[in-house]
Design an enzyme around this catalytic site. Sequence first.
Site, mmCIF file in Angstrom:
data_model
loop_
_atom_site.group_PDB
_atom_site.id
_atom_site.type_symbol
_atom_site.label_atom_id
_atom_site.label_comp_id
_atom_site.label_asym_id
_atom_site.label_seq_id
_atom_site.Cartn_x
_atom_site.Cartn_y
_atom_site.Cartn_z
ATOM 1 C CG HIS A 207 -2.232 -0.855 0.545
ATOM 2 N ND1 HIS A 207 -3.193 -0.301 -0.269
ATOM 3 C CD2 HIS A 207 -2.483 -2.173 0.564
ATOM 4 C CE1 HIS A 207 -4.004 -1.243 -0.683
ATOM 5 N NE2 HIS A 207 -3.601 -2.396 -0.182
ATOM 6 N NE ARG A 308 -7.192 -0.675 -3.484
ATOM 7 C CZ ARG A 308 -6.428 -0.306 -4.535
ATOM 8 N NH1 ARG A 308 -6.416 0.943 -4.933
ATOM 9 N NH2 ARG A 308 -5.685 -1.195 -5.153
ATOM 10 N NE ARG A 344 -11.748 -3.856 -3.137
ATOM 11 C CZ ARG A 344 -10.414 -3.838 -3.174
ATOM 12 N NH1 ARG A 344 -9.766 -4.568 -4.058
ATOM 13 N NH2 ARG A 344 -9.740 -3.064 -2.343
ATOM 14 C CD GLU A 433 -8.783 -9.448 -5.198
ATOM 15 O OE1 GLU A 433 -7.884 -8.604 -5.292
ATOM 16 O OE2 GLU A 433 -9.777 -9.284 -4.478
ATOM 17 C CG ASN A 456 -2.307 -4.675 -6.987
ATOM 18 O OD1 ASN A 456 -1.732 -4.501 -8.042
ATOM 19 N ND2 ASN A 456 -3.070 -3.754 -6.424
ATOM 20 C CG ASP A 457 -4.637 -9.352 -3.345
ATOM 21 O OD1 ASP A 457 -3.674 -9.564 -2.590
ATOM 22 O OD2 ASP A 457 -5.529 -8.536 -3.088
ATOM 23 N NE ARG A 467 -1.052 -6.151 -2.178
ATOM 24 C CZ ARG A 467 -2.276 -5.756 -2.527
ATOM 25 N NH1 ARG A 467 -3.241 -6.660 -2.711
ATOM 26 N NH2 ARG A 467 -2.552 -4.498 -2.720
ATOM 27 C CB CYS A 506 -9.260 -2.464 -10.865
ATOM 28 S SG CYS A 506 -9.575 -3.873 -9.797
HETATM 29 C C1 PEP Z 1 -5.628 -6.027 -6.469
HETATM 30 O O1 PEP Z 1 -5.424 -6.947 -5.677
HETATM 31 O O2 PEP Z 1 -5.050 -5.936 -7.573
HETATM 32 C C2 PEP Z 1 -6.557 -4.948 -6.119
HETATM 33 C C3 PEP Z 1 -6.897 -4.041 -7.003
HETATM 34 O O3 PEP Z 1 -7.010 -4.904 -4.845
HETATM 35 P P1 PEP Z 1 -6.142 -4.336 -3.602
HETATM 36 O O4 PEP Z 1 -4.863 -3.784 -4.125
HETATM 37 O O5 PEP Z 1 -6.977 -3.320 -2.926
HETATM 38 O O6 PEP Z 1 -5.964 -5.579 -2.781
HETATM 39 MG MG MG Z 2 -6.760 -7.212 -4.026
#
Ligand code: PEP
Ligand code: MG
Length: 581
Positions: A207, A308, A344, A433, A456-457, A467, A506
């Site tokens: 983050h 989010r 979401r 994800e 990302n996930d 991550r 996304c």
């Molecule tokens: C992701 O996992 O790519 C995503 C967009 O959700 P977050 O980054 O909030 O986990």
């Molecule tokens: Mg995610």
Amino acid sequence: MQTLSDSAGADQAPADEAETGRTFAGVGVSPGRIIGSVLLMPKAVREPAVGELLAAGTSAGDASAALRTAAKAVQANLTARSASAVGAGREVLEATALMANDPMLVKAAVKLITNGASAERAIWDAAASVAEMLHNLGGYMAERATDVLDVRGRIVAELRGVPAPGIPFSETPFILVGEDLAPADTATLDPAKVMALVTASGGPQSHTAIIARALGLPAVVAAVGVDGLTDGTLVFVDGAAGTIVVDPGADEVALAKSWETTTAALAVFDGTGRLKDGHLVPLLSNVGGAKDAVKAAAAGAQGVGLLRTEFCFLERDTEPTIAEQVEAYRGVFDAFPGKKVVVRTLDAGADKPLPFLTDASEPNPALGVRGYRTDFTSPGVLERQLQAIAQAVEGTKAQVWVMAPMISTAEEAEHFASLCATAGLTTPGVMVEVPSAALTSASILEHVDFVSLGTNDLTQYAMAADRQLGQLAGLNTPWQPAVLQLIRLTVAGSVDEGHDKPVGVCGEAAADPALAVVLVGLGVATLSMTARALSAVAAVLASVTLVEAEQLAKLALSAHSAADARRLVREKLPILISLGL
Ligand code: PEP
Ligand code: MG
């Protein structure tokens, strides 16, 4: 030495090679080249030992006096800071300053000191009791509980003579350097003061990285040892190359100057994402609340591809009421009349804990009860959130779509769609994800109207690489051939099975202009990213045709490593060099 990070992109130097002379190497996560002085993020305040007593030779009177002095000093410091702050920031500082020297808090602590507790332990316990009391009162008072705990850390730091916790304060802009940042820290970060972010740990999808990109701040993570620098050190930060140079010379000064010129020259996004041949690729924005949404709309975003919702309530330890939720969501909808807004549902857990939903003691939070799964353990919260979204939709002109995070099976998608129908929400979707969802997207799309790839996930779970861990940065990149294959299969699940339902992205992959081309070539319909990335992604997309994007996708898929995929694609996109990306 060969390390896991060696497979990072050519401009992503491996973390293990950190500190070669006066240069630190990490992973560049947000582009930009800047020179400024370091201000270190203080370490979190350590809890005093449970039952810690007054030190031998210290009287209760002296300890009480020290406590009162510390509380006054914290109050004076916060009051001084509030004088130079503006808007909501000023109000928060004023309220916290009052709390620092609150008579009830100080009295309760002095009582504990009189009973033999050390000043640090006394304020720790007194603040815990006051926070619990405020929490039980609910509503506005409950929200003040966080202020009491903030103040407690500051008073203990003052008693110990160490810097106050949280983002440090300075009249002049600075480069923030720390071990890592918590989501709550980043929420108080003032982009007018912080010029760049550098952390010793943290991964490219952490983050810290996401916030840096959203704020348009150059950022480097996983720069091992960088938190050993001292306040005031002059450094050059290159957020694309992932390097930090101490005491920059003429070369770095020239690079920083040329970056200034480049950013000014990068064309503003005109509000329509399209390829060179006119093929449309709507470019949406990821937002965490109404403020972001207003900025995203001003930057030309064609809608919101990811709201989010957990970001609206990060500080909360109780479930937000329906009315609070309606207000938060409506602020976003109102910024995009007539446009798509994908909400979401709460994605609590792992790096985004929400105390009212998640269990902090889980052994593997990223694999635990997070996202949609909290519906198993806290039934009702999801239904109430869907009701709130439905209420917020009334009277707004936005086209609201809803999606669930962390869906693993078609049954979960079906259940989520049924909850949306009950709430009167007409366009349900889910995030892809988890690799199982990518592999079964065809079955999932039997139940929902769209899917959105959370790369990302998806990367973290496909590569089994946390991550947030800088050491695994080389594995944790969406350029990994395995991740690209999962994206391809997700699209195939929609196209080959005749669903023809939109597959968007996304995750942060959409904000990487070169990868954005590959995603479109893989058949992704829409891209959602931080508003800051819109103009760069739009400019690079506009330089290729759909056929060229498809060829680049093939090239990336056939590469043997993430680094090769990235290098091969970048070589075919000369516009990246001319834009300094
Ligand atoms: C992701 O996992 O790519 C995503 C967009 O959700 P977050 O980054 O909030 O986990
Ligand atoms: Mg995610």
